[in-house]
Scaffold this motif. Structure first.
Motif, short mmCIF file in Angstrom:
data_model
loop_
_atom_site.label_atom_id
_atom_site.label_comp_id
_atom_site.label_asym_id
_atom_site.label_seq_id
_atom_site.Cartn_x
_atom_site.Cartn_y
_atom_site.Cartn_z
N GLY A 204 0.81 -1.20 0.00
CA GLY A 204 0.00 0.00 0.00
C GLY A 204 0.85 1.26 0.00
O GLY A 204 1.88 1.32 0.68
N ILE A 205 0.45 2.25 -0.78
CA ILE A 205 1.16 3.53 -0.86
C ILE A 205 0.16 4.66 -0.67
O ILE A 205 -0.87 4.72 -1.35
CB ILE A 205 1.87 3.69 -2.22
CG1 ILE A 205 2.91 2.59 -2.42
CG2 ILE A 205 2.52 5.06 -2.32
CD1 ILE A 205 3.57 2.61 -3.79
N VAL A 206 0.46 5.55 0.26
CA VAL A 206 -0.33 6.76 0.47
C VAL A 206 0.59 7.94 0.22
O VAL A 206 1.61 8.09 0.89
CB VAL A 206 -0.93 6.82 1.88
CG1 VAL A 206 -1.73 8.11 2.08
CG2 VAL A 206 -1.80 5.60 2.15
N SER A 207 0.25 8.78 -0.75
CA SER A 207 1.15 9.88 -1.10
C SER A 207 0.36 11.15 -1.39
O SER A 207 -0.75 11.11 -1.94
CB SER A 207 1.99 9.50 -2.33
OG SER A 207 1.18 9.27 -3.46
N ASP A 208 0.95 12.29 -0.98
CA ASP A 208 0.41 13.61 -1.30
C ASP A 208 -1.05 13.76 -0.87
O ASP A 208 -1.86 14.35 -1.59
CB ASP A 208 0.55 13.90 -2.79
CG ASP A 208 2.00 13.89 -3.25
OD1 ASP A 208 2.84 14.42 -2.52
OD2 ASP A 208 2.28 13.33 -4.32
N CYS A 209 -1.37 13.25 0.32
CA CYS A 209 -2.72 13.36 0.84
C CYS A 209 -2.74 14.28 2.06
O CYS A 209 -1.74 14.43 2.76
CB CYS A 209 -3.27 11.98 1.24
SG CYS A 209 -3.53 10.86 -0.16
N GLN A 210 -3.88 14.89 2.30
CA GLN A 210 -4.04 15.78 3.44
C GLN A 210 -5.16 15.24 4.33
O GLN A 210 -6.30 15.08 3.88
CB GLN A 210 -4.39 17.20 2.96
CG GLN A 210 -4.56 18.20 4.10
CD GLN A 210 -4.82 19.60 3.59
OE1 GLN A 210 -4.55 19.90 2.43
NE2 GLN A 210 -5.35 20.46 4.45
N PHE A 211 -4.81 14.99 5.60
CA PHE A 211 -5.78 14.46 6.55
C PHE A 211 -6.12 15.57 7.55
O PHE A 211 -5.30 15.94 8.38
CB PHE A 211 -5.21 13.25 7.28
CG PHE A 211 -4.90 12.09 6.37
CD1 PHE A 211 -5.84 11.11 6.13
CD2 PHE A 211 -3.65 11.98 5.75
CE1 PHE A 211 -5.56 10.04 5.28
CE2 PHE A 211 -3.37 10.92 4.90
CZ PHE A 211 -4.32 9.94 4.67
N ASN A 212 -7.35 16.08 7.47
CA ASN A 212 -7.79 17.15 8.35
C ASN A 212 -8.60 16.58 9.51
O ASN A 212 -9.64 15.96 9.30
CB ASN A 212 -8.66 18.15 7.57
CG ASN A 212 -7.89 18.80 6.43
OD1 ASN A 212 -6.74 19.23 6.60
ND2 ASN A 212 -8.51 18.88 5.26
N ASN A 213 -8.08 16.81 10.73
CA ASN A 213 -8.80 16.41 11.93
C ASN A 213 -9.26 14.96 11.89
O ASN A 213 -10.45 14.66 12.09
CB ASN A 213 -10.02 17.32 12.15
CG ASN A 213 -10.62 17.12 13.53
OD1 ASN A 213 -9.93 16.82 14.49
ND2 ASN A 213 -11.94 17.28 13.63
N PRO A 214 -8.36 14.02 11.66
CA PRO A 214 -8.77 12.61 11.69
C PRO A 214 -9.25 12.24 13.09
O PRO A 214 -8.69 12.68 14.09
CB PRO A 214 -7.50 11.85 11.32
CG PRO A 214 -6.40 12.78 11.68
CD PRO A 214 -6.92 14.16 11.44
N ILE A 215 -10.31 11.48 13.18
CA ILE A 215 -10.92 11.16 14.47
C ILE A 215 -9.96 10.32 15.30
O ILE A 215 -9.82 10.50 16.50
CB ILE A 215 -12.24 10.41 14.24
CG1 ILE A 215 -13.21 11.33 13.50
CG2 ILE A 215 -12.86 9.96 15.54
CD1 ILE A 215 -14.45 10.65 13.01
N TYR A 216 -9.27 9.39 14.67
CA TYR A 216 -8.21 8.65 15.33
C TYR A 216 -7.27 8.18 14.24
O TYR A 216 -7.61 8.19 13.06
CB TYR A 216 -8.73 7.49 16.17
CG TYR A 216 -9.87 6.71 15.56
CD1 TYR A 216 -9.67 5.62 14.73
CD2 TYR A 216 -11.20 7.07 15.84
CE1 TYR A 216 -10.70 4.93 14.19
CE2 TYR A 216 -12.25 6.38 15.30
CZ TYR A 216 -12.01 5.30 14.48
OH TYR A 216 -13.06 4.60 13.93
N PRO A 217 -6.07 7.77 14.61
CA PRO A 217 -5.08 7.46 13.58
C PRO A 217 -5.58 6.39 12.60
O PRO A 217 -6.30 5.48 12.97
CB PRO A 217 -3.89 6.94 14.40
CG PRO A 217 -4.06 7.55 15.73
CD PRO A 217 -5.55 7.63 15.97
#
Length: 222
Positions: A204-217
């Protein structure tokens, strides 16, 4: 005298028919091939593309597990859904409906492509058995976004340039749940109050993403 007859022999040549993928158009005003997405899905064969014109498509009907769904089909049927404009093509009701799903694919696995569509006010944006691709798509005001459950031969998934915003006051919300996949790529996505859940994913690859106020990791299990 023995008469000789010449008997013509007709040789029939069989030509193997090849199926050509079709393109269907759904228009909310009735000007296309179909007015409702479910009708287009039922008429489609594997490999077909369904183009969706502007409008809100909120025709929920009974699905499995006590749900209501906009479109339901059984694998193996590989389908591509392309909206004319993600801001103008809206899947879902004007007000939130609990335990509702936009697209649901059941069965042994398929490859589903979704482009340029907004899913709104649903319990789940889509629940799909198999792999697929989601591009330039918005999930807004839903409890959860997309769920993909890999099956043999359908274990690849890409999610690109998408936006996920959770339903207000919902303390849950996976913008993506992916299970039993070999290859998952998430790129150029923005999420608000949501997370990603990957289980039994070999790569799995996660790139160039923006996580705003995630409820938990975000949870992963490669």
């Amino acid at each position: 005298m023995i008469k000789k007859y010449l008997i013509p022999i007709v040789v029939l040549l069989g030509f193997a028919s090849t199926s050509v993928a079709a393109t269907w158009r759904v228009e909310a005003d009735g000007s296309g091939d179909w007015r409702f997405i479910q009708t287009a899905v039922e008429a489609s064969a594997s490999g077909d593309t369904i183009l969706i014109g502007p409008g809100r498509y909120d025709q929920l009907h009974d699905g499995p597990y006590g749900e209501t769904v906009i479109a339901l089909w059984n694998a193996p049927k590989n389908l591509t859904f392309i909206g004319e404009d993600k801001e103008a093509v809206i899947i879902g009701p004007a007000a939130y409906v609990h335990n509702s799903v936009g697209f649901r694919c059941e069965g042994e696995g398929a490859f589903t492509v979704v482009e340029n569509i907004t899913f709104e006010n649903l319990g789940y944006g889509s629940v799909l058995v198999g792999g697929g691709g989601v591009t330039n798509t918005v999930v807004h005001g839903c409890e959860k976004g997309f769920a993909f459950f890999g099956q043999p031969g359908f274990r690849q998934l890409s999610v690109t340039n998408c936006e996920f915003v959770a339903k207000p006051e919902v303390i849950s919300g996976n913008f993506l749940s992916a299970r039993s996949l070999d290859d998952v790529s998430i790129s150029d996505c923005t999420t608000t109050d949501m997370m990603v859940y990957l289980q039994d994913v070999s790569s799995g690859i996660v790139s160039d993403c923006q996580f705003n106020n995630p409820i938990y990791p975000s949870l992963t299990n490669f």
